[in-house]
Design a protein around this motif. Structure first.
Motif, short mmCIF file in Angstrom:
data_model
loop_
_atom_site.label_atom_id
_atom_site.label_comp_id
_atom_site.label_asym_id
_atom_site.label_seq_id
_atom_site.Cartn_x
_atom_site.Cartn_y
_atom_site.Cartn_z
N MET A 130 21.64 16.82 46.53
CA MET A 130 20.78 16.41 47.74
C MET A 130 20.18 17.99 48.00
O MET A 130 21.09 18.91 48.09
N LYS A 131 19.22 18.03 48.31
CA LYS A 131 18.42 19.30 48.60
C LYS A 131 18.80 19.75 50.01
O LYS A 131 18.70 18.78 50.84
N ASN A 132 18.68 20.94 50.21
CA ASN A 132 18.99 21.62 51.65
C ASN A 132 17.84 21.02 52.66
O ASN A 132 18.28 20.89 53.62
N HIS A 133 16.60 20.85 52.31
CA HIS A 133 15.70 20.49 53.32
C HIS A 133 16.00 18.96 53.64
O HIS A 133 16.02 18.44 54.89
N THR A 134 16.45 18.12 52.42
CA THR A 134 16.71 16.85 53.01
C THR A 134 17.88 16.79 53.98
O THR A 134 18.16 16.02 55.06
N LEU A 135 19.21 17.50 53.68
CA LEU A 135 20.16 17.51 54.62
C LEU A 135 19.70 18.18 56.12
O LEU A 135 20.25 17.69 56.98
N GLU A 136 18.84 19.13 56.20
CA GLU A 136 18.31 19.45 57.42
C GLU A 136 17.77 18.42 58.17
O GLU A 136 17.66 18.34 59.30
N GLN A 137 16.83 17.75 57.42
CA GLN A 137 16.12 16.42 57.99
C GLN A 137 17.09 15.55 58.38
O GLN A 137 16.91 14.98 59.58
N HIS A 138 18.07 15.28 57.84
CA HIS A 138 19.12 14.32 58.29
C HIS A 138 19.81 14.79 59.41
O HIS A 138 20.01 13.92 60.40
N LEU A 139 19.92 16.14 59.73
CA LEU A 139 20.47 16.57 60.95
C LEU A 139 19.49 16.65 62.08
O LEU A 139 20.10 16.19 63.15
N ALA A 140 18.32 16.67 61.94
CA ALA A 140 17.36 16.74 62.91
C ALA A 140 17.10 15.20 63.47
O ALA A 140 17.01 15.20 64.64
N GLU A 141 17.30 14.30 62.57
CA GLU A 141 17.32 12.94 62.91
C GLU A 141 18.45 12.18 63.28
O GLU A 141 18.43 10.99 63.58
N ALA A 142 19.73 12.87 63.18
CA ALA A 142 21.03 12.37 63.74
C ALA A 142 21.13 11.94 64.99
O ALA A 142 20.65 12.41 65.85
N ASP A 143 22.37 10.89 65.11
CA ASP A 143 22.74 10.38 66.01
C ASP A 143 23.48 11.22 66.86
O ASP A 143 23.71 12.38 66.26
N GLN A 144 23.60 11.09 68.29
CA GLN A 144 24.23 11.89 69.17
C GLN A 144 25.49 12.55 68.81
O GLN A 144 25.95 13.59 68.82
N PRO A 145 26.53 11.66 68.12
CA PRO A 145 27.67 12.18 67.76
C PRO A 145 27.57 13.12 66.79
O PRO A 145 28.48 14.15 66.69
N VAL A 146 26.79 13.04 65.93
CA VAL A 146 26.62 14.06 64.78
C VAL A 146 26.22 15.43 65.31
O VAL A 146 26.56 16.44 65.29
N LYS A 147 25.28 15.23 66.27
CA LYS A 147 24.47 16.41 67.10
C LYS A 147 25.70 17.26 67.79
O LYS A 147 26.15 18.45 67.93
N ASP A 148 26.71 16.25 68.59
CA ASP A 148 27.88 16.83 69.23
C ASP A 148 28.78 17.51 68.43
O ASP A 148 29.19 18.70 68.67
N PHE A 149 28.91 17.15 67.20
CA PHE A 149 29.86 17.85 66.24
C PHE A 149 29.26 19.00 65.65
O PHE A 149 29.74 20.15 65.76
N MET A 150 27.80 19.05 65.45
CA MET A 150 27.34 20.35 65.14
C MET A 150 27.45 21.36 65.96
O MET A 150 27.69 22.52 65.84
#
Length: 59
Positions: free
Chosen positions: A1-21
């Protein structure tokens, strides 16, 4: 998986993932302010991950 794809997933993530980050960045930032190496080890689904803060807004 490319870094850009991971960053895009984080940008679109649900609130629990954003809280974890946010918690992760806070923990790494505390290590920097305590003059410790900004690195954390996590275990998840049988994998051992090591996360290192390389920079934060150029610091």
């Amino acid at each position: 998986m490319k870094n850009h794809t991971l960053e895009q997933h984080l940008a679109e993530a649900d609130q629990p993932v954003k809280d974890f980050m946010a918690d992760l960045l806070e923990a790494l930032g505390k290590k920097v302010s305590d003059e410790q190496e900004p690195r954390l080890a996590l275990r998840y689904f049988g994998a051992q991950l090591e996360i290192k803060l390389v920079s934060f807004d150029g610091h």
